[in-house]
Design a protein around this motif. Sequence first.
Motif, mmCIF file in Angstrom:
data_model
loop_
_atom_site.group_PDB
_atom_site.id
_atom_site.type_symbol
_atom_site.label_atom_id
_atom_site.label_comp_id
_atom_site.label_asym_id
_atom_site.label_seq_id
_atom_site.Cartn_x
_atom_site.Cartn_y
_atom_site.Cartn_z
ATOM 1 N N ASP A 1 0.814 -1.217 0.000
ATOM 2 C CA ASP A 1 0.000 0.000 0.000
ATOM 3 C C ASP A 1 0.846 1.266 0.000
ATOM 4 O O ASP A 1 0.307 2.364 -0.137
ATOM 5 N N SER A 2 2.150 1.112 0.157
ATOM 6 C CA SER A 2 3.058 2.260 0.078
ATOM 7 C C SER A 2 3.695 2.372 -1.301
ATOM 8 O O SER A 2 4.570 3.194 -1.515
ATOM 9 N N GLY A 3 3.274 1.516 -2.215
ATOM 10 C CA GLY A 3 3.822 1.576 -3.569
ATOM 11 C C GLY A 3 5.106 0.810 -3.752
ATOM 12 O O GLY A 3 5.851 1.055 -4.701
ATOM 13 N N ILE A 4 5.384 -0.138 -2.854
ATOM 14 C CA ILE A 4 6.587 -0.960 -2.958
ATOM 15 C C ILE A 4 6.201 -2.275 -3.654
ATOM 16 O O ILE A 4 5.469 -3.073 -3.074
ATOM 17 N N PRO A 5 6.683 -2.521 -4.865
ATOM 18 C CA PRO A 5 6.323 -3.759 -5.569
ATOM 19 C C PRO A 5 6.830 -4.988 -4.828
ATOM 20 O O PRO A 5 7.893 -4.960 -4.205
ATOM 21 N N LEU B 1 -0.234 4.528 6.694
ATOM 22 C CA LEU B 1 -0.794 4.689 8.042
ATOM 23 C C LEU B 1 -0.636 3.438 8.888
ATOM 24 O O LEU B 1 -0.420 3.516 10.099
ATOM 25 N N GLY B 2 -0.727 2.274 8.252
ATOM 26 C CA GLY B 2 -0.631 1.028 9.002
ATOM 27 C C GLY B 2 0.638 0.915 9.819
ATOM 28 O O GLY B 2 0.635 0.391 10.934
ATOM 29 N N TYR B 3 1.734 1.404 9.275
ATOM 30 C CA TYR B 3 3.001 1.382 10.008
ATOM 31 C C TYR B 3 2.894 2.199 11.288
ATOM 32 O O TYR B 3 3.415 1.805 12.343
ATOM 33 N N HIS B 4 2.247 3.328 11.197
ATOM 34 C CA HIS B 4 2.140 4.198 12.363
ATOM 35 C C HIS B 4 1.169 3.632 13.393
ATOM 36 O O HIS B 4 1.346 3.850 14.603
ATOM 37 N N VAL B 5 0.160 2.900 12.937
ATOM 38 C CA VAL B 5 -0.739 2.236 13.870
ATOM 39 C C VAL B 5 0.008 1.133 14.620
ATOM 40 O O VAL B 5 -0.140 0.975 15.840
ATOM 41 N N LYS C 1 -8.099 -8.483 4.178
ATOM 42 C CA LYS C 1 -7.987 -7.104 3.740
ATOM 43 C C LYS C 1 -6.524 -6.756 3.535
ATOM 44 O O LYS C 1 -5.625 -7.441 4.041
ATOM 45 N N ARG C 2 -6.280 -5.693 2.794
ATOM 46 C CA ARG C 2 -4.923 -5.189 2.644
ATOM 47 C C ARG C 2 -4.480 -4.572 3.967
ATOM 48 O O ARG C 2 -5.311 -4.191 4.804
ATOM 49 N N ALA C 3 -3.185 -4.452 4.147
ATOM 50 C CA ALA C 3 -2.648 -4.027 5.442
ATOM 51 C C ALA C 3 -3.145 -2.649 5.863
ATOM 52 O O ALA C 3 -3.558 -2.445 7.006
ATOM 53 N N LYS C 4 -3.111 -1.693 4.970
ATOM 54 C CA LYS C 4 -3.490 -0.325 5.320
ATOM 55 C C LYS C 4 -4.936 -0.269 5.791
ATOM 56 O O LYS C 4 -5.243 0.340 6.829
ATOM 57 N N GLU C 5 -5.841 -0.896 5.055
ATOM 58 C CA GLU C 5 -7.257 -0.882 5.432
ATOM 59 C C GLU C 5 -7.476 -1.590 6.762
ATOM 60 O O GLU C 5 -8.235 -1.108 7.618
#
Length: 278
Positions: free
Chosen positions: A30-34, A90-94, A262-266
């Motif tokens: 979700d951060s755009g890292i392939p 955001l997920g990293y910060h959570v 779900k994806r990590a960010k969501e």
Amino acid sequence: MKTNDFKLLEERIRNAESCLFLTSAGMSADSGIPTFRDKEGYWRNFPVFKRLGLNAIDLANPHSFEVRPQYAWAFYEWRRRNAHQNRPHLGYHVVNRLIGEVFEKSFVHTTNTDGYHIISGLDESLVYEVHGSMWRLQCMRGYSCEYGVKPNTDVPLCDLDYETMIATNLPKCPHCGELLRPNILMFGDWGYVENEYQIRNYQAFVDDVGVPDLIFLIGSSSAVPTNDYLAVRFQSRGSFVVTINPDPSSTAVCKPNLFIQKRAKEAFEIIQRMVFGG
């Protein structure tokens, strides 16, 4: 997720004293890292390598740095620039907030090499980058050279022609003059220099908590099941495993106690509202 699943997750988070976060490629997607596990996605990013018939495995190994360093370094220079241009979601910060405010003892064990857990502000003493980091360099001679491992966040690090995917002005070891390479555990890699500091910190966490009350298995795949097998081992001893992944096949190795498809960010946006409100 069903309503009862949300209630169970909230209950487990609030009652857990210790937590181990096992993060893999899907955490950073979700951060755009392939992820590069999807060959077609890989080819889209590197059409030149498709024409040359060079896949990720062909480039991400020490032998490639010996026989085709201009392409091997092009692959990693592109990845460094990509990681630099994007940011931890955001997920990293959570995760950081859960570590700092909710759990008494917690740790991150990641197979990712983008450094995003540390870049997001988490203290390195709480992270084990088991496959290394693109933000550290080592000499091709490995333990035979006194260079050891050095942090390097220079972007760009070397010159990169995007049309030909050829890197030039490659980094050289100041001690022996040999080529420097990323401090990343690659395929068929016998020269990788381990991060003893992170290993000791992880072992100290495990020695301290024994079996983590709660485990989050995030963004892993059966292609590189390092974290999956770790989750299975702790689960067999009593850990409650929560898998976060949009792909149902991600449960093939580790059958989680709770599956969040779900994806990590969501998923972590939901956890943030659940635990912290707002």
